[in-house]
Design a protein around this motif. Sequence first.
Motif, PDB file in Angstrom:
ATOM      1  N   UNK A   6     -21.767  28.084  51.879  1.00 53.05           N
ATOM      2  CA  UNK A   6     -21.488  26.655  51.980  1.00 53.05           C
ATOM      3  C   UNK A   6     -20.883  26.167  50.672  1.00 53.05           C
ATOM      4  N   UNK A   7     -19.746  25.510  50.771  1.00 49.91           N
ATOM      5  CA  UNK A   7     -19.078  24.976  49.597  1.00 49.91           C
ATOM      6  C   UNK A   7     -18.888  23.479  49.786  1.00 49.91           C
ATOM      7  N   UNK A  24     -29.119  15.660  50.894  1.00 48.05           N
ATOM      8  CA  UNK A  24     -29.380  16.445  52.110  1.00 48.05           C
ATOM      9  C   UNK A  24     -28.102  16.798  52.868  1.00 48.05           C
ATOM     10  N   UNK A  25     -26.958  16.766  52.179  1.00 50.82           N
ATOM     11  CA  UNK A  25     -25.685  17.003  52.865  1.00 50.82           C
ATOM     12  C   UNK A  25     -25.638  18.346  53.582  1.00 50.82           C
ATOM     13  N   UNK A  58     -25.464  21.462  58.477  1.00 51.04           N
ATOM     14  CA  UNK A  58     -25.802  22.669  59.239  1.00 51.04           C
ATOM     15  C   UNK A  58     -26.536  22.305  60.530  1.00 51.04           C
ATOM     16  N   UNK A  59     -27.410  21.334  60.461  1.00 54.91           N
ATOM     17  CA  UNK A  59     -28.120  20.902  61.659  1.00 54.91           C
ATOM     18  C   UNK A  59     -27.167  20.311  62.686  1.00 54.91           C
ATOM     19  N   UNK A  97     -25.585  22.656  64.917  1.00 60.03           N
ATOM     20  CA  UNK A  97     -26.480  23.346  65.838  1.00 60.03           C
ATOM     21  C   UNK A  97     -27.118  24.584  65.262  1.00 60.03           C
ATOM     22  N   UNK A  98     -27.001  24.768  63.940  1.00 61.89           N
ATOM     23  CA  UNK A  98     -27.599  25.927  63.271  1.00 61.89           C
ATOM     24  C   UNK A  98     -28.384  25.449  62.049  1.00 61.89           C
ATOM     25  N   UNK A  99     -29.503  24.764  62.264  1.00 64.51           N
ATOM     26  CA  UNK A  99     -30.290  24.263  61.124  1.00 64.51           C
ATOM     27  C   UNK A  99     -30.766  25.398  60.234  1.00 64.51           C
ATOM     28  N   UNK A 100     -30.883  25.121  58.964  1.00 65.43           N
ATOM     29  CA  UNK A 100     -31.288  26.128  57.982  1.00 65.43           C
ATOM     30  C   UNK A 100     -32.741  26.524  58.217  1.00 65.43           C
TER      31      UNK A 100
END
Length: 299
Positions: free
Chosen positions: A227-228, A235-236, A241-242, A245-248
């Motif tokens: 991620x760049x 909380x960017x 990512x959330x 549809x792919x939350x950390x």
Amino acid sequence: MARAPLPVRDGLGPTRIRMPDDPSPVTVLQYLISRFPQDERRLREKVALGEVVDAGGTPISLDSVVRPRADIYLYRDPPDEPVVPFPMEILHRDENLLVVDKPHFLATTPRGAYVARSALVVLRRELDLPDLSPAHRLDRLTAGVLVFTIRPEVRRAYQELFAARTVTKIYDAIARHDPNLTVPLVIKSRMVKERGVLRAEEVPGEPNAETRVEVAAVHDGWARYTLTPKTGRTHQLRLHMSSLGVPIVGDNFYPTFYEVAHDDYSRPLALLARELSFDDPFTGERCVFATRRTLDFPS
């Protein structure tokens, strides 16, 4: 902001308290007790010891009357905090900068329940660096490269690098692998976070947050994402990512908030500030700092 009239003590600077706008017949001590009734005994002790001062450093007496909008300074008593059981390694130190590898769960600066055990206070105390100040911040749950300035006279120059977005920041994150995501991709959205509200949200409007997302590796249904961020909203990366549809992994805020005990270190947020680079404002040299930590795929 004017320099505080009390020095840093045990890694902590004094707290500034603004007196009310309207003239009041009460004393400063009475006003402080009305604000912090649970601390009445300690406030009386601090005034008696001369540890409560005005902006000029003059101790407040028992009879000192409130002056409208005057600033009063005192040392706060740190809360009883758990010790974060993970090391904080020094990556670089020179006359201007201290760069550390912050562990998960360690706050960058004193805030809320995390005061004496924040990275800033721990480093000030252990390294005897009372003027240490963060050039930027990492969330308490995010690990990785964190930069501090050592001397007050260089603080602004380094902080302005981050404010001007001339610092390149690269993060690693572990999340579910979605083969339907076309990567690399750039996600742009408008994010807002209200004061006192735990979670940020995306709203309609002109984008103010931008993140480039790439997949670095895939393993057993999970992916390591690179991620760049071009911007640095609160909380960017977690929210972006959330929204994809792919939350950390380990994120208890997005997409759904759930409580985690402060001393539960069993499931850290799988987000790591892997690398940070910029041109030094004084020497012009390219500075590159990288974490020695890694993120593992869930087993």
